[in-house]
Design an enzyme around this catalytic site. Structure first.
Site, PDB file in Angstrom:
ATOM      1  N   GLU A  41     109.339  75.289  -9.835  1.00  0.00           N
ATOM      2  CA  GLU A  41     109.142  73.990  -8.752  1.00  0.00           C
ATOM      3  C   GLU A  41     108.758  75.033  -7.759  1.00  0.00           C
ATOM      4  O   GLU A  41     108.887  76.416  -7.186  1.00  0.00           O
ATOM      5  CB  GLU A  41     109.846  74.089  -8.082  1.00  0.00           C
ATOM      6  CG  GLU A  41     109.660  72.621  -6.474  1.00  0.00           C
ATOM      7  CD  GLU A  41     110.511  72.048  -5.887  1.00  0.00           C
ATOM      8  OE1 GLU A  41     112.264  71.902  -6.409  1.00  0.00           O
ATOM      9  OE2 GLU A  41     110.235  70.896  -4.852  1.00  0.00           O
ATOM     10  N   ARG A 275     123.418  80.802 -16.177  1.00  0.00           N
ATOM     11  CA  ARG A 275     122.295  80.746 -15.320  1.00  0.00           C
ATOM     12  C   ARG A 275     122.763  82.399 -14.710  1.00  0.00           C
ATOM     13  O   ARG A 275     123.485  82.967 -14.833  1.00  0.00           O
ATOM     14  CB  ARG A 275     122.629  80.452 -13.967  1.00  0.00           C
ATOM     15  CG  ARG A 275     121.451  78.810 -13.119  1.00  0.00           C
ATOM     16  CD  ARG A 275     122.096  78.549 -12.295  1.00  0.00           C
ATOM     17  NE  ARG A 275     121.369  79.377 -11.232  1.00  0.00           N
ATOM     18  CZ  ARG A 275     120.081  78.326 -10.946  1.00  0.00           C
ATOM     19  NH1 ARG A 275     119.900  76.887 -11.639  1.00  0.00           N
ATOM     20  NH2 ARG A 275     119.957  78.682 -10.052  1.00  0.00           N
ATOM     21  N   LYS A 285     116.936  79.657  -4.253  1.00  0.00           N
ATOM     22  CA  LYS A 285     115.116  79.709  -3.451  1.00  0.00           C
ATOM     23  C   LYS A 285     115.608  79.491  -1.782  1.00  0.00           C
ATOM     24  O   LYS A 285     114.803  80.288  -0.749  1.00  0.00           O
ATOM     25  CB  LYS A 285     114.633  78.989  -4.017  1.00  0.00           C
ATOM     26  CG  LYS A 285     113.499  79.474  -5.196  1.00  0.00           C
ATOM     27  CD  LYS A 285     112.493  78.738  -5.687  1.00  0.00           C
ATOM     28  CE  LYS A 285     112.740  77.560  -6.229  1.00  0.00           C
ATOM     29  NZ  LYS A 285     111.395  76.733  -7.092  1.00  0.00           N
TER      30      LYS A 285
HETATM   31  P1  ATP Z   1     116.197  75.471  -6.446  1.00  0.00           P
HETATM   32  O1  ATP Z   1     116.521  77.240  -6.273  1.00  0.00           O
HETATM   33  O2  ATP Z   1     114.610  75.422  -5.832  1.00  0.00           O
HETATM   34  O3  ATP Z   1     116.945  74.830  -7.317  1.00  0.00           O
HETATM   35  P2  ATP Z   1     115.196  76.479  -9.211  1.00  0.00           P
HETATM   36  O4  ATP Z   1     116.106  78.412  -9.039  1.00  0.00           O
HETATM   37  O5  ATP Z   1     116.118  76.297 -10.154  1.00  0.00           O
HETATM   38  O6  ATP Z   1     115.466  76.159  -7.660  1.00  0.00           O
HETATM   39  P3  ATP Z   1     113.133  75.990 -10.594  1.00  0.00           P
HETATM   40  O7  ATP Z   1     112.058  76.155 -10.055  1.00  0.00           O
HETATM   41  O8  ATP Z   1     113.337  74.815 -10.372  1.00  0.00           O
HETATM   42  O9  ATP Z   1     113.980  76.248  -9.387  1.00  0.00           O
HETATM   43  O10 ATP Z   1     113.548  77.147 -11.981  1.00  0.00           O
HETATM   44  C1  ATP Z   1     113.107  76.828 -12.693  1.00  0.00           C
HETATM   45  C2  ATP Z   1     113.481  77.384 -14.053  1.00  0.00           C
HETATM   46  O11 ATP Z   1     113.966  78.509 -13.978  1.00  0.00           O
HETATM   47  C3  ATP Z   1     114.285  75.922 -14.256  1.00  0.00           C
HETATM   48  O12 ATP Z   1     114.237  75.446 -15.823  1.00  0.00           O
HETATM   49  C4  ATP Z   1     115.479  76.572 -14.682  1.00  0.00           C
HETATM   50  O13 ATP Z   1     116.517  75.778 -15.068  1.00  0.00           O
HETATM   51  C5  ATP Z   1     115.380  78.385 -14.206  1.00  0.00           C
HETATM   52  N1  ATP Z   1     116.007  78.861 -13.014  1.00  0.00           N
HETATM   53  C6  ATP Z   1     115.994  79.296 -11.800  1.00  0.00           C
HETATM   54  N2  ATP Z   1     117.390  79.834 -11.334  1.00  0.00           N
HETATM   55  C7  ATP Z   1     117.795  80.720 -12.847  1.00  0.00           C
HETATM   56  C8  ATP Z   1     118.936  81.613 -13.164  1.00  0.00           C
HETATM   57  N3  ATP Z   1     119.333  81.812 -11.472  1.00  0.00           N
HETATM   58  N4  ATP Z   1     118.583  82.008 -14.021  1.00  0.00           N
HETATM   59  C9  ATP Z   1     118.601  81.340 -15.429  1.00  0.00           C
HETATM   60  N5  ATP Z   1     117.288  80.243 -14.862  1.00  0.00           N
HETATM   61  C10 ATP Z   1     117.357  80.331 -13.867  1.00  0.00           C
END
Ligand code: ATP
Ligand code: MG
Length: 570
Positions: A41, A275, A285
Site C-alpha cells: 500500500e 512476518r 507503518k
Molecule cells: P501496515 O503497517 O500499513 O498495516 P503493511 O506493513 O502490511 O501495512 P503493506 O504495504 O500492506 O504493509 O505490505 C505489503 C506486503 O508486505 C504484504 O504482503 C505484507 O504481508 C508484507 N509485509 C508487511 N510487513 C511485513 C513484515 N514485517 N514481514 C514480512 N512481510 C511483511
C-alpha cells in the site's frame, strides 16, 4: 547410462511455500504458470519486513520461471500518495529485483464496481445505513453470533440506488456502507457481513475525484489477484483468517463470469508466512509515520529507521539485507529476530566490499620530531585485503599527524600495545615510531605527543617487518579533512517495543544518535560519495551521508567491526 533421480524435498532444502508451489506444478494447476505479486500500500516507505515479503514474492517467481508483478494496493486515498509509490519502486530496485508489470488496485475500480453491483443484484450485498459503531456492536464475538442489520433484507433496487448515491460528491462520509451478505453466525468473524465499500471524498493519487465509493481491502486484494492472473498470492500470517473470504469472493467472481469449476481452472491461491519482527525496532507503518511526522527522526530515511531507505543511507548493502532474510527463513510461526543477526550479516558482507581508509574520530596531535618539516611521502594503502582486484590508493605521510587519543597512554600497563613513552608501534602503511613523550596544557590535558620514526622501517621495505605489537591508524594533519561522524544506537530502549504497553514514544532511546564533530578523515575518503562502502580502519564501517558536502563531509557509522552490544549486555 543416464541416471535420473528425484530429489526429496529435504534434499532440495525447500521452504514450505516452495513445497506448495512445487505441489501445484506437479498437479498441473494453472497450466504450469507461476505468477506472484508484491502488493504494497503506498502509504509509507518500505521497511525490512517488506524486504522479507519481496524476497519471497520475487524469489519464487525467479526460481520457477514465473513473473512477479508489483501491485500498489491503493484503495484508501486518505493515506496514499505518489511520493510513496516512487520510493517503493526505488527500494525494490535497490534490493536488486525486477518486476514484470506495475499494476494498481485503482486500475480495477470499474471492474470492482461492476462486481459489487452484481453482488447486490444477486442478493449477496446490501447497503447498510447504520453507523460504524452500531455495525461493530452487532458483530458478536467468536463464540456468540452477530445480530443482523435492520437493512439486511432491504430490496435489491433500494440497495442499487443507494450504492449509486454512495459514489456521488453529495454522499456523506460514514452515512452508509455496502456489506456482503454472508453469515452473521459464522465463527470466522470476517464472514459476518463484512463491509466491502465505503465513502471517501479525499481525492485519489491516480483517479482524482472520479470515485467517492472505495472498495475495502478484502474486496480488492483477491479480486486484483484474480484479474491479473496471480497464481500464488503470498502474504503474512495475519491474513490466514481472511483466506476463506478471499476464496469466497473468487467463487462469486467466477460465478459472475459463468466459469465452471474444474481442477485446471485458474484460481489464485493464498499462502501465508510469518512476518519479520526485529528487536529494538518496529515495523508498523503507522508508528513509523508518527516518528517522522512528530520529528523524532529526520525522515523516513533516517539511518536509525528500519526502512530500506534508512538502511541504504546508513550504509547497509542490499546483498547483506538479502542474506539476512535468507538466513532467517520462512515459517508458520511469528517470532522476534535479533537485530544482531542483521548487523552480523552487514558486517560480513561489507568486509568483502568496503574500501579501507583512515579516519581519526577523537584526535590528538602526534609530531614525528626527526621527520623533516615540509617533507611528505605517498604511502601505498591497500584498498581491500579481501579483494586484491580493488587495488591501492596513496595516503600522505608527514611530520604532523593525528592519531586517536585512546591510542596513547602516558603510564600504560604492560599489556598496552599502543603508544606510550619508550615503546615502539607501527603507523599503518608507514613507519615504526618510538614515542618520546608528550606535552600537556595547564590543566594537565595532553595536547601533543612526540615520537621518532625509524627511516628503515617503511612498510613494504625489505627488513622493515621487525615485530612490533601494535599498529595504529593516523592521518596527516595537512592532508585530511575535518568531518562530522554520526554514530547510531538502537532506536528503542526495549527489546520488543511493539509488545510494550507504554506509548512507543516513551520507549525511544534518547542516545540513538551521537554526533561527533572535528573528526579527521584522509583526503581520499573525504571525496567518497554516498553509496561507497567504507571501512575506517580499526573502527568500523561507514558511508558518506546524503548531507555530506565537499566543504562539510558527514559520515554515518554503518556498524562496528565487532558486536559491541553483545559485550555490553553480558
Ligand atoms: P501496515 O503497517 O500499513 O498495516 P503493511 O506493513 O502490511 O501495512 P503493506 O504495504 O500492506 O504493509 O505490505 C505489503 C506486503 O508486505 C504484504 O504482503 C505484507 O504481508 C508484507 N509485509 C508487511 N510487513 C511485513 C513484515 N514485517 N514481514 C514480512 N512481510 C511483511
Ligand atoms: Mg497491509
Amino acid at each position: 547410462m543416464a541416471i535420473t533421480e528425484e530429489k526429496t524435498v529435504e534434499e532440495k532444502n525447500l521452504s514450505f511455500v516452495e513445497q506448495l508451489v512445487e505441489q501445484d506444478l506437479a498437479e498441473g494447476k494453472n497450466a504450469g504458470r507461476i505468477q506472484t505479486r508484491f502488493p504494497p500500500e503506498p502509504n509509507g516507505y518500505l521497511h525490512i519486513g517488506h524486504a522479507k515479503a519481496i524476497c519471497m514474492d520475487f524469489g519464487v517467481a525467479e526460481k520457477y520461471n514465473g513473473v512477479c508483478n508489483l501491485r500498489f494496493d491503493d484503495t484508501n486515498p486518505t493515506k496514499e500518495n505518489n511520493e510513496y509509490v516512487e520510493n517503493i519502486l526505488n527500494d525494490i530496485s535497490w534490493l536488486g529485483f525486477k518486476w514484470g508489470n506495475i499494476y494498481y488496485a485503482s486500475d480495477y475500480f470499474e471492474k470492482l464496481w461492476d462486481f459489487a453491483v452484481w453482488m447486490i443484484q444477486n442478493g449477496h450485498a446490501y447497503i447498510d445505513e447504520q453507523t460504524a459503531e452500531q455495525i461493530a456492536e452487532q458483530k458478536g464475538t467468536p463464540t456468540t453470533p452477530g445480530v443482523a442489520s435492520p437493512y439486511r433484507d432491504r430490496p435489491v433496487e433500494e440497495s442499487l440506488k443507494l450504492f449509486n448515491k454512495m459514489n456521488t460528491p453529495e454522499a456523506v462520509e460514514g452515512s452508509m456502507v455496502l456489506r456482503a451478505k454472508l453469515d452473521m453466525a459464522n465463527p470466522n468473524m470476517h464472514f459476518r457481513d463484512p463491509i466491502i465499500y465505503r465513502i471517501i471524498h479525499t481525492p485519489h493519487h491516480r483517479t482524482g475525484t472520479k470515485w467517492h465509493a472505495y472498495p475495502m481491502y478484502d474486496f480488492a486484494h483477491g479480486q486484483s489477484d484474480f484479474f491479473e492472473g496471480v497464481t500464488h498470492s503470498i502474504c503474512t500470517l495475519e491474513f490466514v483468517p481472511h483466506r476463506p473470504l478471499y476464496d469466497k469472493f473468487i467463487d462469486y467472481l467466477k460465478e459472475m463470469r459463468g466459469e465452471t469449476e474444474n481442477l485446471h481452472d485458474f484460481r489464485p491461491r493464498q499462502i501465508e508466512f510469518n512476518r519479520l519482527n526485529l528487536t529494538y525496532t518496529m515495523m508498523s507503518k503507522r508508528k513509523l509515520l508518527a516518528l517522522v511526522e512528530e520529528k523524532f527522526v529526520s525522515g523516513w530515511d533516517d539511518p536509525r529507521m528500519p526502512t530500506l531507505s534508512g538502511m541504504r543511507r546508513r550504509g547497509y548493502s542490499p546483498e547483506s539485507v538479502r542474506k539476512f532474510i535468507d538466513s532467517i527463513g520462512y515459517t508458520k510461526f511469528d517470532a522476534l529476530n535479533d537485530m544482531a543477526l542483521l548487523e552480523a550479516a552487514v558486517r560480513e558482507d561489507l568486509n568483502k566490499r568496503a574500501l579501507r581508509v583512515s579516519a581519526v574520530l577523537n584526535p590528538v596531535k602526534l609530531v614525528i620530531t626527526n621527520y623533516p618539516e615540509g617533507q611528505t611521502e605517498e604511502m601505498e594503502a591497500i584498498n581491500n585485503p579481501e579483494n586484491e582486484a580493488d587495488g591501492t590508493h596513496t595516503i600522505t605521510f608527514s611530520r604532523n599527524l593525528w592519531i586517536e587519543r585512546d591510542d596513547f597512554m602516558e603510564d600504560a600497563p604492560k599489556k598496552f600495545f599502543r603508544m606510550t613513552p619508550g615503546k615502539e608501534v607501527r603507523l599503518k602503511n608507514a613507519y615504526i615510531v618510538k614515542c618520546t613523550g608528550c606535552t600537556k596544557d595547564a590543566e594537565g590535558n595532553i595536547v601533543e605527543i612526540q615520537a621518532e620514526y625509524d627511516p628503515l622501517s617503511k612498510s613494504g621495505l625489505e627488513g622493515a617487518n621487525r615485530k612490533v605489537k601494535g599498529t595504529l591508524h593516523w592521518v596527516s594533519a595537512d592532508h585530511c579533512h575535518k568531518a562530522q561522524v554520526r554514530v547510531y544506537d538502537r532506536l528503542f530502549c526495549v527489546e520488543n517495543p511493539s509488545a510494550d504497553e507504554r506509548d512507543f514514544r516513551e520507549l525511544l532511546n534518547p542516545e540513538s544518535l551521537k554526533t561527533i564533530e572535528n573528526c579527521y578523515v584522509e583526503d581520499y575518503a573525504a571525496d567518497c560519495k554516498p553509496g561507497q562502502y567504507l571501512q575506517f580502519q580499526r573502527i568500523g564501517y561507514f558511508m558518506a551521508d546524503l548531507d555530506s558536502t565537499a566543504e562539510n563531509p558527514v559520515f554515518n557509522k554503518t556498524v562496528g567491526l565487532k558486536d559491541a552490544w553483545a559485550k555490553q549486555n553480558k
